[in-house]
Write an enzyme that holds these catalytic residues in place. Structure first.
Site, PDB file in Angstrom:
ATOM      1  N   SER A  87       0.848  -1.190   0.000  1.00 27.58           N
ATOM      2  CA  SER A  87       0.000   0.000   0.000  1.00 27.58           C
ATOM      3  C   SER A  87       0.881   1.236   0.000  1.00 27.58           C
ATOM      4  O   SER A  87       2.030   1.191   0.464  1.00 27.58           O
ATOM      5  CB  SER A  87      -0.887   0.008   1.249  1.00 27.58           C
ATOM      6  OG  SER A  87      -1.518   1.263   1.432  1.00 27.58           O
ATOM      7  N   TYR A 115      -2.066   0.018  10.113  1.00 26.38           N
ATOM      8  CA  TYR A 115      -2.059  -0.560   8.769  1.00 26.38           C
ATOM      9  C   TYR A 115      -0.765  -0.214   8.030  1.00 26.38           C
ATOM     10  O   TYR A 115      -0.112  -1.086   7.458  1.00 26.38           O
ATOM     11  CB  TYR A 115      -3.271  -0.043   7.998  1.00 26.38           C
ATOM     12  CG  TYR A 115      -3.427  -0.592   6.604  1.00 26.38           C
ATOM     13  CD1 TYR A 115      -4.019  -1.823   6.383  1.00 26.38           C
ATOM     14  CD2 TYR A 115      -3.002   0.145   5.492  1.00 26.38           C
ATOM     15  CE1 TYR A 115      -4.182  -2.326   5.098  1.00 26.38           C
ATOM     16  CE2 TYR A 115      -3.167  -0.351   4.205  1.00 26.38           C
ATOM     17  CZ  TYR A 115      -3.747  -1.584   4.016  1.00 26.38           C
ATOM     18  OH  TYR A 115      -3.897  -2.069   2.746  1.00 26.38           O
TER      19      TYR A 115
END
Length: 240
Positions: free
Chosen positions: A147, A160
């Site tokens: 990501s 995250y």
């Protein structure tokens, strides 16, 4: 985009395979002739997608240590080995998203358990099968879904982002270490997608501004194709 690709004989495992990017990957890989096993936590969803696609569904939780070896055994038994592993399953950690100072330790642990440790454990459990595939000249590849939160400091995305940053670096190290075994490792950022995970994180986001999972899946499959040795257990047609 891909056109006329024949992945006949390619054996692929996808985690998080019942929604979002994982589901798009399962559908496209099956449509292109690959033999696919996918993993997800909810039995009803696994059964539904298995029936729809013909892929082999496996119920399991990547965040639970004791689920890993049963998952790995079912992957290799159902496919007769493994050529490509796509670690796609992800956890946001705290929901709704929270600043690090407001993040419970257990929520950080949850993100790390799925996004980093779960991917590590499953890859380790399947490493022998991948090395065998490489020795047989079929090629062997691990794709870890990363990501932009792994490199950009977005407030609220600490659990995250930290887990994905660790996964990306783990991928780079393993790619160096596994060269003698013939296994490639790639970390791929698919971009911001219109998925249930993104909606959970940012429920007010406009879906029109986000990439469709089908497009992201096609881009990942192109990179998969480029990373495998030419002619490794598949024949590739024209690309459009």
């Amino acid at each position: 985009m891909l056109a006329n690709i024949d992945f006949h004989g390619l054996r692929v495992a996808v985690t998080g395979g019942t929604s979002g990017l994982g589901l798009a990957l399962v559908r496209q890989l099956v449509a292109q002739g690959a033999r696919v096993a996918f993993v997800a936590r909810t039995a009803a969803n696994v059964e539904l997608i298995a029936d729809e696609t013909g892929a082999h569904g496996i119920v399991g939780d990547l965040g639970k240590k004791h689920d890993i070896y049963p998952i790995a055994l079912q992957v290799t038994a159902s496919l007769g080995g493994l050529d490509v592993l796509i670690n796609n399953a992800s956890s946001l950690g705290p929901v709704p998203l929270a600043l690090l100072a407001d993040t419970e330790c257990e929520d950080l642990e949850k993100a790390l358990a799925v996004n980093l440790v779960g991917a590590f454990r499953l890859t380790k459990a399947l490493f022998g099968a991948l090395a065998t595939s490489a020795r047989e000249g079929r090629g062997a590849l691990v794709i870890n879904i990363s990501s932009d939160a792994a490199v950009n400091a977005y407030p609220g995305w600490g659990a995250y982002g930290a887990s994905k940053a660790a996964l990306a670096h783990l991928t780079a190290i393993w790619d160096e270490e596994a060269k003698d075994d013939g296994i490639r490792f790639l970390a791929i950022d698919p971009g911001d997608m219109d998925t249930p995970l993104h909606a959970l994180a940012l429920p007010d986001a406009d879906p029109a501004t986000l990439k469709h999972p089908d497009l992201a899946a096609a881009e990942i499959i192109e990179k998969l194709l480029d990373a495998l040795p030419a002619g490794a257990a598949l024949s590739a047609g024209a690309r459009g």
